[in-house]
Write an enzyme that holds these catalytic residues in place. Structure first.
Site: not given
Ligand code: 4NP
Length: 177
Positions: A29, A32, A34-36, A147
């Protein structure tokens, strides 16, 4: 000769991994934090629960360099922990050698995919880039994982819902013969 459409290319990429001793997946993401790292945590839990962790190497990275060395965002860690995922990844930036080290580079949104395409050292390397939302059941509404950084609690919950569904489907496709 007929050219392959994007779905066929994706299935070909996934099928090419069925016989591999170890399947190496990198989730990418922007930050690096939050999402990934959440995708990494969810995918690791799925393969662990299936007793299949020896066959997988799972990591995450960011296209940006704002948070290198940091733990995931506190809000992401709290929401993930409530679902049983302990996120301990330390932020790192994606690098060209990741295209040699991993079989699949999973972009969390279209902006990440563009940046990964720019970094890919060859056409073969570029073929390793796939979109996370292709695997989510809710993909009819979301063509990317939104996001959550500037969102409230619902944003983090939505990310986890989408990631759980996408990782589950990705795992099933990887293990299907
Ligand atoms: P991520 O979220 O890409 O899911 O880790 C973000 C984290 C940090 C920033 C942007 C997005 N940032 O601008 O610092």
């Amino acid at each position: 000769m007929a050219t392959l459409n994007n779905d066929q290319k994706l299935i070909k990429t996934i099928k090419s991994l069925h016989d591999k001793e170890k399947i190496k997946i990198l989730f990418v993401c922007l930050g690096n934090i939050c999402r990934s790292p959440a995708a990494e945590g969810v995918m690791k839990a799925i393969v662990d629960n299936a007793g299949d962790s020896a066959r997988f190497e799972i990591d995450s990275a960011g296209t940006g360099n704002y948070h290198i060395g940091d733990l995931p965002d506190k809000r992401m860690r709290v929401h993930a922990q409530r679902r049983g995922y302990s996120l301990t990844h330390r932020c790192r930036q994606v690098r060209e050698s990741d295209f040699d080290d991993f079989d699949l580079i999973v972009a969390i949104d279209a902006s990440n995919r563009r940046n990964l395409q720019l970094l890919a050292p060859s056409v073969e390397a570029e073929h390793k880039i796939i979109m996370m939302a292709n695997f989510a059941d809710l993909a009819t509404k979301y063509d990317h994982i939104p996001d959550p950084y500037y969102e409230g609690a619902e944003g983090f919950e939505l990310v986890l819902d989408l990631l759980e569904s996408a990782c589950d489907n990705l795992y099933r496709l990887l293990r299907q013969n």
